[in-house]
Design an enzyme around this catalytic site. Structure first.
Site, PDB file in Angstrom:
ATOM      1  N   HIS A 103       0.821  -1.219   0.000  1.00 54.84           N
ATOM      2  CA  HIS A 103       0.000   0.000   0.000  1.00 54.84           C
ATOM      3  C   HIS A 103       0.853   1.265   0.000  1.00 54.84           C
ATOM      4  CE1 HIS A 103      -3.548  -2.428   0.478  1.00 54.84           C
ATOM      5  NE2 HIS A 103      -2.978  -3.055   1.484  1.00 54.84           N
TER       6      HIS A 103
ATOM      7  N   LYS B 292      16.823   9.356  28.790  1.00 58.40           N
ATOM      8  CA  LYS B 292      16.214   8.083  29.157  1.00 58.40           C
ATOM      9  C   LYS B 292      14.783   8.256  29.642  1.00 58.40           C
ATOM     10  CE  LYS B 292      16.406   3.676  30.318  1.00 58.40           C
ATOM     11  NZ  LYS B 292      16.262   2.780  29.170  1.00 58.40           N
TER      12      LYS B 292
HETATM   13  O1  M6R Z   1      10.405   4.933  30.808  1.00 59.18           O
HETATM   14  P1  M6R Z   1       9.400   4.582  29.750  1.00 59.18           P
HETATM   15  O2  M6R Z   1       9.316   3.123  29.496  1.00 59.18           O
HETATM   16  O3  M6R Z   1       8.053   5.177  30.023  1.00 59.18           O
HETATM   17  O4  M6R Z   1       9.939   5.278  28.443  1.00 59.18           O
HETATM   18  C1  M6R Z   1       9.187   5.280  27.266  1.00 59.18           C
HETATM   19  C2  M6R Z   1      10.021   5.688  26.080  1.00 59.18           C
HETATM   20  O5  M6R Z   1      10.517   6.979  26.264  1.00 59.18           O
HETATM   21  C3  M6R Z   1      11.201   4.741  25.867  1.00 59.18           C
HETATM   22  O6  M6R Z   1      10.781   3.425  25.733  1.00 59.18           O
HETATM   23  C4  M6R Z   1      11.993   5.154  24.624  1.00 59.18           C
HETATM   24  O7  M6R Z   1      11.224   4.962  23.472  1.00 59.18           O
HETATM   25  C5  M6R Z   1      13.294   4.362  24.579  1.00 59.18           C
HETATM   26  N1  M6R Z   1      14.401   5.258  24.515  1.00 59.18           N
HETATM   27  C6  M6R Z   1      13.401   3.458  23.425  1.00 59.18           C
HETATM   28  O8  M6R Z   1      14.558   2.708  23.443  1.00 59.18           O
END
Ligand code: M6R
Length: 612
Positions: free
Chosen positions: A508, A607
């Site tokens: 698509h 992070k």
């Molecule tokens: O701490 P969290 O699991 O809520 O964080 C969510 C996202 O910010 C996190 O998973 C982000 O996408 C990572 N850096 C991916 O590796």
């Protein structure tokens, strides 16, 4: 994002602050600084760059004192620069503040303060706090902070010090994380964004809630509401030990955490599957079977990698329990008129437990009557505290910005809940539930075997394809999430163009992207979608694309359709995303390492995303 740290005590204050900042650096790493009370004066040292740059600057200009605050920044207002680095001071340098969050009405406040004669030095929203506290300071820092915060809209974890009150730190929290560490030595206390910052000094803490303030002196810690009412807190014991947050000989935290997955998965299962009869026991779930039987819809609330873990859960829950599941990123969910009611269960998935979008969507779901289950890694985090029920993943500290072990543990925790839900609703026969649980118990061992056998091969593949600049990641059914997660990993740490797609959607539109310069990583594991996945691989190869297939051990046919094959162990279809996530992480890691990227701290990221 942004990490804050404060210390009162008799150790070397700057060293304590730097140690805390190093542990918090994953929260932001574009500039950093400290403010220390030296002989009754506030001394600020700050610089653009990482904590190591700040440590270099401090070698020649180390302020000595008993009270200090510190900050590592992830820029929101104003670019990374020394000027915009925290701490920020008031006009005369009497008050210094560090802040995590966003002051939403800062422009209005800034204009007003400017008109009143305050002079600003940075472009940040945070500086308004320093001037506000200055405006209201009349010899009592606590009162000034309390009054100043009344004018503020937005989110904050803020710590302030002042030369008029040189033995005091005042901190407050609204929607950004804050804890207080209770020191082991007399007269010593810490303030920090999260437990990792204080792990090497103490494992006893108070978790500060929204709307609370803390006054810290050498005599102890007083917690009050923002209105000044005393609050009695109970002591929280931090389970992690300092060694868990070290690289342990690995080049990067990310690769250490990838290899920790067998252990993390074992910890996620813990004592939850009991005995040979495979009794499932989810101790903190706190959602009755009667309630679970009434649930008509589930909405997964999560961001990034956590939302992809939610997609794996969606596939499993719909298939095993027959309950409809919606997954949408929390940043969208909170702005949609998503229907939550008392028969809706929200499952919030978050490694850090502090993601602002996830928290805001959770609050919205609660307001509309839904119950909430939190699947999180950080004990006592905001997500954990905002939910009705809990499933900790127990993966241990995850420091690398790219989520790895948390992802696979989040999927596994969601699968445990899926079986619990199915049993509560009578949607599954006990024997089938036991089969799934037995399969889950095998996953840590399978992950271990896989890492032993395939990591070297994946490293070689990364070398072979090093110069590929564009990737497509494809998956179907239970592995749609694997494609999304694989693409996110390589974008995030290798800075390469990658699209994650549902394999069936290729025709698509995205098929137009396929040329001999594109590599396609696709899942083709056994299961109901195997034949269709093979069909997609043929379409890609017919257009010159290079194909790396993730297939099960023993599948020889796949060789006809792929340039290279990564072998993943066999598992039940709904469990298999746990194993398929690992090669995606390894591939992204090895490619990023060949490109010499800053893998643990990729550019522009942090992070823990504590701003909207
Ligand atoms: O701490 P969290 O699991 O809520 O964080 C969510 C996202 O910010 C996190 O998973 C982000 O996408 C990572 N850096 C991916 O590796």
């Amino acid at each position: 994002m942004c990490g804050i740290m404060g210390y009162i005590g008799k150790r070397d204050t700057v060293e304590v602050l730097l140690e805390g900042l190093r542990r918090l650096e994953y929260r932001g790493y574009d500039s950093a600084g400290v403010a220390v009370l030296v002989d009754g004066k506030v001394e600020v040292v700050k610089t653009k760059g990482k904590i190591s740059d700040l440590a270099d600057v401090l070698k020649d200009r180390k302020p000595e004192g008993r009270v200090g605050i510190a900050h590592t920044r992830w820029a929101t207002h104003g670019p990374p620069s020394t000027k915009n680095a925290h701490p920020h001071a008031d006009c005369k340098g009497h008050i210094a503040v560090v802040h995590n969050g966003i002051i939403e009405n800062y422009l209005e406040l800034r204009e007003q303060l400017h008109a009143e004669g305050h002079r600003f030095r940075s472009e940040t929203d945070t500086e308004t706090l320093a001037h506000l506290f200055e405006k209201y300071y009349q010899g009592d820092l606590e009162k000034a902070v309390r009054r100043g915060l009344k004018d503020v809209e937005g989110s904050y974890a803020v710590v302030a010090v002042c030369d008029g009150d040189p033995g005091t730190m005042v901190a407050a929290r609204q929607h950004s994380p804050l804890i207080v560490g209770l020191g082991e030595r007399p007269g010593e206390s810490f303030v920090a964004s999260d437990p990792s910052a204080i792990l090497s000094f103490t494992r006893r803490a108070y978790l500060i809630d929204n709307g609370e303030m803390v006054v810290v002196t050498a005599d102890g810690v007083k917690v009050k509401t923002l209105a000044g009412k005393p609050v009695k807190k109970s002591v929280f014991h931090i389970e992690w030990d300092p060694g868990m947050a070290e690289r342990g000989g690995h080049k990067h935290f990310m690769i250490k955490e990838i290899f920790e997955q067998p252990h993390a998965l074992r910890e996620t299962i813990g004592e939850r599957i009991v005995g040979r009869e495979m009794k499932l026991h989810l101790a903190e779930l706190n959602l009755t079977d009667a309630y679970l039987r009434r649930v008509k819809k589930i909405v997964v609330i999560a961001c990034g990698t956590a939302s992809y873990a939610g997609m794996a859960g969606q596939y499993a829950i719909e298939k095993v329990c027959g309950v409809p599941v919606i997954v949408d990123v929390a940043s969208e969910l909170q702005h949609r008129e998503c229907v939550f009611d008392k028969n809706t269960l929200g499952i919030a998935i978050s490694q850090s437990g502090e993601t602002a979008d996830t928290l805001l969507a959770m609050h919205m779901a609660h307001r509309r009557g839904a119950k909430l289950l939190a699947i999180t890694n950080v004990i006592g985090s905001s997500v954990a505290r905002a939910a009705d029920g809990l499933l900790y993943i127990h993966a241990g500290p995850e420091i690398g910005v790219a989520s790895t072990k948390a992802y696979t543990s989040q999927i596994l925790a969601t699968l445990l809940f899926c079986v619990h839900l199915a049993l509560a609703r009578g949607a599954i026969k006990p024997a089938a539930a036991r089969r799934l649980l037995r399969g889950m118990k095998k996953l840590p061992g399978q992950a271990e075997e896989f890492l032993k056998k395939e990591a070297g091969h994946i490293k070689r593949l990364a070398k072979k394809y090093k110069n590929v600049m564009r990737y497509l990641y494809l998956g179907r059914g239970a592995h749609y999430c694997t494609a999304m997660e694989g693409a996110l990993k390589i974008k995030e740490i290798a800075y390469l163009d990658a699209e994650g797609y549902a394999a069936g959607e290729m025709k698509h539109g995205p098929l137009a992207l396929v040329t001999d310069e594109v590599a396609v990583l696709s899942t083709a594991v056994e299961g109901p979608h195997y034949r269709k996945s093979i069909g997609n691989l043929q379409e890609i190869r017919a257009r010159g694309g290079k194909v790396v297939a993730l297939a099960n051990e023993g599948d020889e046919e796949i060789r006809k359709y792929a340039d290279d094959v990564i072998r993943v162990p066999k598992a039940d279809e709904v469990l298999s995303p746990v194993l398929a996530g690992i090669p995606m992480q390894l591939y992204a890691y090895y490619v990023a390492d060949l490109w010499d990227r800053e893998i643990d701290q990729p550019r522009n990221l942090a992070k823990s995303v504590t701003v909207e």
